[in-house]
Design an enzyme around this catalytic site. Structure first.
Site, PDB file in Angstrom:
ATOM      1  CG  HIS A 107      -3.408  -8.065  -5.887  1.00 16.34           C
ATOM      2  ND1 HIS A 107      -4.017  -7.001  -6.529  1.00 16.34           N
ATOM      3  CD2 HIS A 107      -2.189  -7.622  -5.505  1.00 16.34           C
ATOM      4  CE1 HIS A 107      -3.199  -5.965  -6.521  1.00 16.34           C
ATOM      5  NE2 HIS A 107      -2.082  -6.324  -5.915  1.00 16.34           N
ATOM      6  CG  ASP A 190      -6.069  -4.051  -4.473  1.00 15.24           C
ATOM      7  OD1 ASP A 190      -7.127  -4.147  -3.841  1.00 15.24           O
ATOM      8  OD2 ASP A 190      -4.998  -4.551  -4.085  1.00 15.24           O
ATOM      9  CD  GLU A 230     -16.137   8.465  19.065  1.00 17.95           C
ATOM     10  OE1 GLU A 230     -16.755   9.129  18.206  1.00 17.95           O
ATOM     11  OE2 GLU A 230     -15.992   8.846  20.242  1.00 17.95           O
TER      12      GLU A 230
END
Length: 338
Positions: A107, A190, A230
């Protein structure tokens, strides 16, 4: 946009080279094991007495101190926490680097914000998998891969991109696609994605939905299923074929509610706040705040994390997951091993 695949990368670029993975957290364990399984000579660099030393050793990996691992290596990948990386680099990595070495990040934070500036004669690149390390390992083990981003920061030997592509292939990225970008673009997008959508925005949305139903008198179990459990089902449909694929799969009632009510939740005011978050990232304000928080001992980080762990949805989730023992099978995250 340039996208590379396995056919564009040559693992021979890493033949005869030793790769040191510094850190054995989410990304570190995945990179180490995937590279090892790709036939690369790997060692893991850790602090003496680190709790992950045993975990890495139990996987058959050669473990050394950070300084010793760097001294032996040709390619050094830092998967250390962003907030600790600069001090470790100065004390244990930089003194053991040699001209011609390849210094890498998963990163771009420390390169982009100037926390680490590679020494003269040292190549520097980034290979950033677009997924958590546990997914990088699991997907590789199943014969697939997680897409990666690749960028070159310094290239004194002229072959840094080829070495970076070989590295990306070794961890499985070439199976899915390796996208060439810049350190700046990866870092800023990011951070924004994590803060505004994937982690910060998503968890805040789920918790707010859970609280709204509870405050209206509904059972916490119903609130958990509808607003948190869900979520995976919906995201899987999007992952498979985009938002249109998800809308094709759900009922007309759900789709109409999506199209008409969603913009009321994520409205122009929310988008304006997203733009402010992005501006803080671009200016370096977030990076300075984050590093200062660490210097101060992480008081706000620890307090907010504790409040999150104590949120009523967490207890409800634990109870419901206990009724679904199949969730324990083939878990991506096994805290005892990775």
């Amino acid at each position: 946009m340039k996208v590379y695949y396995d056919k564009d990368a040559d693992l021979a670029r890493l033949e005869g080279k030793t790769v040191a993975i510094l850190g054995y957290g989410s990304q570190g364990h995945a990179h180490s094991l995937n590279l090892r399984d790709s036939g690369i000579d790997v060692r893991v660099g850790l602090r003496q007495g680190s709790p992950t030393w045993t975990k890495a050793s139990n996987e058959g990996l050669l473990v050394k101190t950070v300084a010793d691992a760097v001294a032996e290596a040709d390619v050094i990948m830092m998967t250390l926490p962003d907030e600790h990386m600069a001090s470790i680099y100065e004390a244990e990595i930089q003194p053991n680097l040699k001209p011609g070495n390849y210094l890498a990040l998963a990163h771009g934070f420390n390169f982009h914000f100037g926390c680490i500036q590679p020494a003269e004669g040292v190549n520097a690149f980034m290979v950033a998998p677009k997924g958590p390390g546990h997914l990088v390992r699991d997907t590789y083990s199943r014969g697939g891969g997680v897409p990666c981003l690749v960028a070159v920061d310094c290239d004194p030997t002229g072959d840094t991109l080829q070495v970076a592509l070989a590295y990306a292939k070794g961890i499985g990225g070439g199976r899915a696609g390796v996208i060439e970008t810049s350190i700046r673009e990866e870092t800023e997008t990011d951070l924004f994605g994590e803060q505004a959508v994937l982690c910060g925005g998503l968890t805040a949305l789920m918790q707010a939905g859970f609280e709204t139903l509870i405050e209206a008198g509904y059972a916490p179990e119903m609130a958990y299923f509808e607003c948190i459990h869900e979520m995976k089902l919906i995201v899987d449909l999007i992952y498979e074929g985009g938002i249109a694929n998800m809308r094709y799969s759900i009922s007309n009632t759900a789709q109409y509610g999506d199209l008409t009510r969603g913009p009321r939740v994520v409205n122009p005011e929310v988008k304006a706040e997203m733009k402010r978050i992005l501006a803080e990232i671009q200016s370096g304000a977030f990076a300075r705040e984050f590093l200062l928080e660490n210097t101060a001992g992480k008081p706000m980080f620890k307090a907010l994390n504790r409040l999150g762990e104590e949120h009523p949805s967490e207890e409800t989730g634990r109870k419901l997951r206990a009724l679904m023992p199949w969730l324990e099978q083939n878990k991506l995250v096994d805290r005892a091993r990775n």
